[in-house]
Design an enzyme around this catalytic site. Structure first.
Site, short mmCIF file in Angstrom:
data_model
loop_
_atom_site.label_atom_id
_atom_site.label_comp_id
_atom_site.label_asym_id
_atom_site.label_seq_id
_atom_site.Cartn_x
_atom_site.Cartn_y
_atom_site.Cartn_z
N LEU A 18 0.85 -1.21 0.00
CA LEU A 18 0.00 0.00 0.00
C LEU A 18 0.87 1.25 0.00
CD1 LEU A 18 -2.46 -1.00 2.87
CD2 LEU A 18 -2.95 -1.00 0.40
N ASP A 60 2.70 -5.98 2.66
CA ASP A 60 3.15 -5.01 3.67
C ASP A 60 3.65 -5.67 4.97
OD1 ASP A 60 2.69 -2.24 2.63
OD2 ASP A 60 0.66 -3.04 2.31
N GLU A 65 5.60 -3.55 12.90
CA GLU A 65 5.17 -2.71 14.02
C GLU A 65 3.65 -2.59 14.09
OE1 GLU A 65 6.53 1.46 15.63
OE2 GLU A 65 5.45 1.73 13.77
N ASP A 66 3.00 -2.64 12.93
CA ASP A 66 1.56 -2.37 12.91
C ASP A 66 0.69 -3.49 13.46
OD1 ASP A 66 1.78 0.20 11.83
OD2 ASP A 66 2.20 -0.67 9.87
N ARG A 85 -4.19 -5.98 5.14
CA ARG A 85 -3.20 -6.30 6.17
C ARG A 85 -3.77 -7.13 7.31
NH1 ARG A 85 1.10 -2.01 7.71
NH2 ARG A 85 1.98 -4.02 8.31
N ARG A 131 -6.63 4.25 10.11
CA ARG A 131 -6.36 2.84 10.40
C ARG A 131 -6.77 2.41 11.82
NH1 ARG A 131 -2.23 1.00 6.92
NH2 ARG A 131 -2.47 2.08 4.92
N HIS A 161 -0.01 7.56 10.23
CA HIS A 161 0.05 7.00 11.59
C HIS A 161 0.58 8.06 12.55
CE1 HIS A 161 0.44 2.81 9.66
NE2 HIS A 161 -0.63 2.74 10.43
N CYS A 248 8.36 1.36 11.74
CA CYS A 248 7.43 0.35 11.21
C CYS A 248 8.08 -1.01 10.98
CB CYS A 248 6.88 0.78 9.86
SG CYS A 248 6.62 2.52 9.68
C1 CIR Z 1 0.81 0.58 4.91
O1 CIR Z 1 0.25 1.47 4.26
O2 CIR Z 1 0.20 -0.07 5.77
C2 CIR Z 1 2.26 0.26 4.64
N1 CIR Z 1 2.52 0.43 3.25
C3 CIR Z 1 3.15 1.15 5.46
C4 CIR Z 1 3.01 0.94 6.92
C5 CIR Z 1 3.82 1.88 7.70
N2 CIR Z 1 3.76 1.56 9.08
C6 CIR Z 1 3.91 2.44 10.05
O3 CIR Z 1 3.96 3.65 9.82
N3 CIR Z 1 3.90 1.97 11.29
#
Ligand code: CIR
Length: 253
Positions: A18, A60, A65-66, A85, A131, A161, A248
């Site tokens: 993404l 992704d 971290e997410d 995700r 999110r 984020h 991340c």
């Molecule tokens: C996303 O859009 O979910 C990934 N391409 C990037 C996630 C970045 N994560 C973060 O800032 N903790």
């Protein structure tokens, strides 16, 4: 101080991740090399790094971290707000059970991504973003309170984020950029301002008294050096192409 980190090597499907950036498609080989350098930097800070293999099903999934929040008292598996995700969380559960015994899990309709949660000692700031919603954040706060910790909400207006725009560097020092410079919630911190044209560098990480910053941001580097930190620069341009940054790419605990 952190002892460990969990990272996931990017898969070739990374190129389908993404993004809202207009920086082109990541170069996979370069991404692998940058990821290896990132692991080395964490090791240089004294961390034992658990490296998970690529998961091609989820482009992704290198942005680990997410999918979880790891604290000194508990582990919480999130429920990512990005539909593509959501499936990433299944693979982390057993791994976290090894370290924590039990793990909490955010349930739908709550959504949370770890990039929206910033730890400041025993308190956790949770950004409400595209999110992370109120229901998800409330579940996280409940889990935190059940485990002797606390949490509070921060409304986001512009950034993906919370930690896209702020980073806590301990000793009351808060890196901040854009909308976060004026937030009431952060007024008591010693704000280290990141200029708008270097906003990507606001996503940096404190690791055991050192600060990892993305390479190529001289003003941010000076600001952080000026605050007395030892800095390690890591190139993460291929992850930036997918809106990802240094925080991340790992779960630190
Ligand atoms: C996303 O859009 O979910 C990934 N391409 C990037 C996630 C970045 N994560 C973060 O800032 N903790």
């Amino acid at each position: 101080m952190y002892k460990r980190a969990i990272v996931r090597t990017p898969g070739e499907s990374l190129i389908h991740g993404l993004t809202t950036a207009d920086l082109g498609i990541p170069d996979y080989k370069k991404a692998l090399a940058q990821h290896a350098n990132y692991i080395e930097a964490l090791e240089e800070c004294g961390l034992e790094v658990l490296v998970l293999g690529p998961d091609e099903q989820f482009p992704d999934s290198t942005f680990v971290e997410d999918i979880a929040l790891l604290t000194k008292n508990c582990a919480i598996i999130t429920n990512p707000g990005a539909p593509s995700r959501k499936g990433e969380t299944a693979a982390i559960k057993d791994i976290l059970k090894e370290f924590y015994g039990e793990v909490e899990e955010v349930q739908a309709p709550g959504t949370v991504e770890g990039g929206d949660i910033m730890m400041v000692g025993s308190h956790f700031y949770i950004g409400l973003s595209e999110r992370t919603n109120v229901d998800g954040a409330a579940q996280v706060i409940r889990f935190l309170e059940n485990n002797g910790l606390s949490g509070s909400l921060v409304e986001l207006e512009e950034t993906l984020h919370l930690k896209t725009g702020v980073a806590y560097l301990e000793q009351n020092n808060l890196i901040a950029c854009g909308e976060f410079l004026l937030k009431e919630e952060f007024k008591e911190f010693n704000l280290l301002e990141i200029a708008e044209d270097e906003s990507y560098a606001a996503n940096c990480i404190w690791v055991n008294d050192r600060v990892l910053i993305p390479s190529g941001y001289p003003k941010a580097r000076e600001t952080i050096l000026g605050a007395g930190y030892s800095v390690i620069e890591v190139g993460v341009s291929e992850f930036q192409k997918l809106d990802g940054g240094l925080s991340c790419l790992s779960l630190r605990f």
